[in-house]
Design an enzyme around this catalytic site. Structure first.
Site, PDB file in Angstrom:
ATOM      1  CG  ASP A   1      -2.027   0.937   1.203  1.00  0.00           C
ATOM      2  OD1 ASP A   1      -1.984   1.866   0.390  1.00  0.00           O
ATOM      3  OD2 ASP A   1      -2.977   0.766   2.003  1.00  0.00           O
TER       4      ASP A   1
ATOM      5  CD  GLU B   1      -5.781  -0.706  -0.688  1.00  0.00           C
ATOM      6  OE1 GLU B   1      -5.879  -1.742  -0.029  1.00  0.00           O
ATOM      7  OE2 GLU B   1      -6.274   0.379  -0.348  1.00  0.00           O
TER       8      GLU B   1
END
Length: 339
Positions: free
Chosen positions: A6, A97
Site C-alpha cells: 500500500d 494498493e
DNA sequence: TCTGGGGTCCTAGGACCC
DNA sequence: TCTGGGGTCCTAGGACCC
C-alpha cells in the site's frame, strides 16, 4: 503467503517526488476537499475529506499541491506493473494498493515472504520514488491489518502464533467490509469482538439483517478460515464522472448542463477501452445529503454522445428532482460497461 | 464538519416467461 | 381457470471501500 502492499499518502507522495522542495512539509492535494494529506499535515490534524477551505483557515501553513488525476492513473499503472513482476497473482484494491500472492515463491515461510516484501518496498522506492508499506500474512485480513500497522513506510510480518493470539481480540468494527451500519447491528447483537462471534451461525447472523456474504465472512474470520484467495481483476464494469455544482441549485438548465458535461467526461475517461455503454445512470446528491440514482436504459449499446446525453436527460426527468424543494449539489453519470 | 469523486457488491420488488 | 414453482431481467436503493 500474501503481501498487502500500500503506497503511503499516494497522491501527495507523487507530488513530493516530482517537486522535492515539498518534502517534509505539510502538503495536501485538493481539489475542493482534502483527497490526500502528507504525514506532516496529518500530524497537524488534517484528514482526508476535510473541505480545503476549512483546513487552510485553520492551518495557513499548509501547502496545497495541484490534483493531477491523469498522473496518478499512470503512476498507479507503473506500480501495478512492478507488482506483477514479482508475481502475476496481483489483486488491486485501489489505485495505490494490492494483494500479492507469493506462495509460489516463499516455500511456505513467513520469513521468506517478509524478505520478498522488503525487497518489493526497496524496488518501488528505487524505481518509482514512492514509499510503500507492506503487510505479510497467511490471508487477506491480517495482511491488510499489518500494512496499516506498518505505515508509514514500514513492514509488518504476522506469523501464525501472532495471528491466533490477535484474532479473537479484533473489534468487529475494524474488520474490512464492516462499516458503521453492520457494526451497529453486530453491537446490537452483543458482538463487539471477533471472540463474541462464538456460537453464531451464518443463518443467525442473517436473521439479524446481516447480508449473507458478510455473515459467511464473519464466521470464517472467527474460525480462521478467512479469504486467502487473490482474485485477478476483470475489466471494469462502469466508468463515471461526477462534478460538484457548488451551491445547491434547483435550476433544471444547470443540472442538464452538468449531465451533458459528465457524459462527455465519462466517455473521455474510457480511454482506449473500445466497449460501448450498456446503460446510463444519473447520480444526484441533494443538499440534505440524500442521494438518488436513476437508470437510463439504452435500446442498444452505444458510445454516441448525443444518444447518451439524451437518455441521461430522460432519466433525470423521471426523478421529479425539482419538485420537492431540495437543491442539488452534485450531479454525475455512470456508464455501465458489458463484461 | 458531513464536504469530493471513483468504484464494487448485495438485496428487494416487480414484470414477464415457462 | 386457478395455483404453485422457478428463472431471468430490470430498477431502485443501500453498504462499503479508497
Amino acid at each position: 503467503m500474501l503481501i498487502h502492499a500500500d503506497a503511503d499518502a499516494f497522491f501527495v507522495s507523487v507530488e513530493v517526488r516530482d517537486d522535492p522542495h515539498l518534502r517534509g512539509r505539510p502538503v495536501v492535494v485538493g481539489p475542493q476537499v482534502v483527497a490526500c494529506a502528507s504525514y506532516e499535515a496529518r500530524a497537524l490534524g488534517v484528514h482526508a475529506g476535510m473541505p480545503l477551505r476549512h483546513a487552510l483557515r485553520r492551518w495557513p501553513e499548509l501547502v496545497v499541491a495541484e490534483f493531477r488525476g491523469e498522473t496518478y492513473e499512470s503512476v498507479s499503472a507503473d506500480l501495478m506493473a512492478l507488482f506483477r513482476e514479482v508475481t502475476p497473482l496481483v489483486e488491486p484494491g485501489s489505485m495505490e494498493e494490492a494483494f500479492l500472492d507469493v506462495s509460489a515463491l516463499d516455500g511456505g515461510s513467513v520469513d521468506e515472504a517478509g524478505r520478498i516484501a522488503a525487497d518489493l518496498r526497496r524496488r518501488v522506492r528505487r524505481e518509482l520514488g514512492l514509499p510503500v508499506s507492506a503487510g505479510v500474512a497467511r490471508a487477506k485480513l491480517f495482511a491488510k491489518l499489518a500494512s496499516r500497522r506498518a505505515k508509514p513506510d514500514g513492514l509488518v510480518v504476522v506469523d501464525a502464533d501472532t495471528e491466533a493470539r490477535v484474532r479473537p481480540r479484533l473489534p468487529v468494527a475494524d474488520l474490512w467490509g464492516v462499516g458503521p451500519m453492520t457494526a451497529g447491528k453486530l453491537h446490537d447483537a452483543g458482538i463487539v469482538h471477533v471472540a463474541d462471534l462464538c456460537g453464531w451461525t451464518v443463518e443467525a447472523l442473517v436473521e439479524r439483517r446481516i447480508a449473507k456474504p458478510q455473515a459467511k465472512n464473519l464466521v470464517a474470520i472467527r474460525d480462521g478460515t478467512d479469504d486467502a484467495t487473490v482474485k485477478l481483476p476483470g475489466p471494469r464494469k462502469s466508468v463515471s464522472s461526477t462534478i460538484s455544482l457548488g451551491r445547491p441549485t434547483r435550476q433544471r438548465s444547470r443540472v442538464r448542463e452538468s449531465l451533458q458535461h459528465n457524459v462527455i467526461r465519462a466517455l473521455d475517461r474510457l480511454g482506449d477501452d473500445p466497449r460501448p455503454a450498456t446503460r446510463v445512470d444519473v447520480h444526484l446528491r441533494f443538499d440534505d445529503g440524500a442521494t438518488l440514482v436513476s437508470q437510463g436504459a439504452l435500446e442498444e449499446p452505444t458510445r454516441d454522445p448525443a444518444t447518451l446525453v439524451g437518455v441521461a436527460l430522460a432519466a433525470l426527468e423521471r426523478t421529479a428532482y425539482e419538485d420537492d424543494g431540495r437543491g442539488i449539489v452534485v450531479a454525475g453519470v455512470a456508464l455501465a460497461l458489458p463484461a
